[in-house]
Design a protein around this motif. Structure first.
Motif, short mmCIF file in Angstrom:
data_model
loop_
_atom_site.label_atom_id
_atom_site.label_comp_id
_atom_site.label_asym_id
_atom_site.label_seq_id
_atom_site.Cartn_x
_atom_site.Cartn_y
_atom_site.Cartn_z
N THR A 167 0.83 -1.02 0.21
CA THR A 167 -0.13 0.42 -0.11
C THR A 167 1.11 1.22 0.24
N LYS A 205 -6.76 -1.56 -6.94
CA LYS A 205 -5.53 -0.79 -7.02
C LYS A 205 -5.72 0.32 -6.99
N PHE A 263 -0.10 -5.35 5.17
CA PHE A 263 -0.07 -3.95 4.27
C PHE A 263 0.73 -3.25 6.43
N VAL A 288 -6.59 3.31 3.19
CA VAL A 288 -5.05 3.02 2.80
C VAL A 288 -5.67 3.03 1.19
N THR A 289 -4.38 2.92 0.38
CA THR A 289 -4.10 2.54 -1.31
C THR A 289 -3.29 1.44 -1.20
N PRO A 290 -4.58 0.32 -2.10
CA PRO A 290 -3.47 -1.17 -2.54
C PRO A 290 -2.85 -0.39 -4.05
N THR A 291 -1.06 -0.76 -3.86
CA THR A 291 -0.53 -0.26 -4.92
C THR A 291 -0.15 -2.14 -5.68
#
Length: 319
Positions: A49, A212, A234, A250-253
């Motif tokens: 993330t 994503k 995470f 959160v921002t998943p990457t």
């Protein structure tokens, strides 16, 4: 035999064992499953993330501080052992030092400085990790219960009618969070039991789907006791408390399927409270929500115990 001869004979076995000890230490240091690429993370998994590198940096900094402290302490110990040892010709007790103010000030002030620095960086990073955006792209209500997890996707999904802001099953969530739910979010849900398994990997537990590259807000609620929502890569976990709502974003990457678990001892089947997190493209995520609606999993699961009066009063003071 003279005392000197006795001393020499007693040292020989130790000298013979020294190469063995050094060899054993080298094996312990090198015979691990980590590669040179994994070593800088110092045991942490690869972050997935945008927020996780903040935690990784704090972890690495703590290790660096601990290493410096360890080198200093061991250096002082070895220095004392080598330069202040009793020699063969001096058997008397060495001069004793008492009430040395510079030394006492040193070992009082230095620990305070170390703790203060660690506290500063921890507080700084915690404020970043717990900050909330005005309008997250997605909101998921994570419901913990003995002995599994439920996921309310608070989204406007075709085939699902309703409004999350007035939904009775979500009354356990405080109004300040419900007011930020998207309009006309009929929503869909998914729920698991300890026997649920991910169809692709076979890992136990239900699967939470995330897009994503898009920010997701997690609203954590519990139906019974305290749980803890922990997605391992995470690098972050937060308690799921009955009568108190915790929130983070959160921002998943990175796409993939990752493991999650309850990190709070919540009862006899605590070890079975496992789940999976599947990060996919935004298009595949929206398709999954439609699939849940087609299965009839529309609306929302009961979010859990309503916010307690002390918690409500505390939030009003903060506002």
């Amino acid at each position: 035999m003279s005392p000197n001869g006795s001393d020499r004979s007693s040292r020989r076995p130790m000298r013979r064992k020294l190469p063995q000890v050094l060899t054993a230490g080298l094996i312990l240091a090198t015979a691990t499953g980590c590669t040179y690429k994994d070593f800088p993370r110092l045991g942490m998994p690869t972050p997935v993330t945008e927020e996780a590198p903040i935690i990784l940096s704090l972890w690495q900094g703590s290790w660096a501080a601990a290493l410096v402290t360890g080198v200093l302490v061991w250096g002082l110990i070895l220095w004392s052992v080598i330069f202040h040892r009793r020699t063969r010709t001096k058997v008397e007790v060495p001069p004793q030092t008492r009430y040395n103010m510079p030394i006492e000030a040193l070992y009082t002030v230095v620990p305070l400085i170390i703790v203060s620095v660690l506290f500063y960086f921890t507080a700084r990073d915690e404020s970043k990790l717990l900050s909330l955006s005005d309008k997250p792209a997605h909101t998921v209500n994570v419901v913990g219960y003995q002995w599994s997890w439920g996921f309310n996707y608070i989204e406007d999904v075709d085939g699902s009618k309703g409004d999350a802001k007035t939904e009775k099953n979500l009354e356990g969530i405080p109004d300040k969070y419900r007011d930020e739910f998207p309009a006309n979010a009929g929503g869909v849900y998914d729920a698991g039991i300890p026997g649920t398994r991910n169809p692709q990997t076979g890992n136990p537990g239900p699967t939470l789907w995330l897009p994503k590259g898009e920010k997701v807000r997690f609203v954590l609620t519990s139906r019974d006791v305290i749980h803890s929502f922990w997605v391992v890569p995470f690098l972050f976990k937060q308690d799921v408390i009955p009568g108190h709502t915790n929130v983070f974003e959160v921002t998943p990457t990175r796409e993939g399927t990752f493991l999650g678990k309850c990190a709070e001892l919540c009862g006899v089947d605590h070890s079975r409270m496992l789940f999976n997190v599947k990060v996919v493209s935004p298009e595949r995520y929206q398709q999954h929500l439609k699939e849940l609606a087609e299965k009839g999993q529309t609306g929302y699961l009961p979010s859990g115990i309503e916010q307690s009066t002390p918690a409500k009063n505390s939030e009003k003071k903060q506002l």
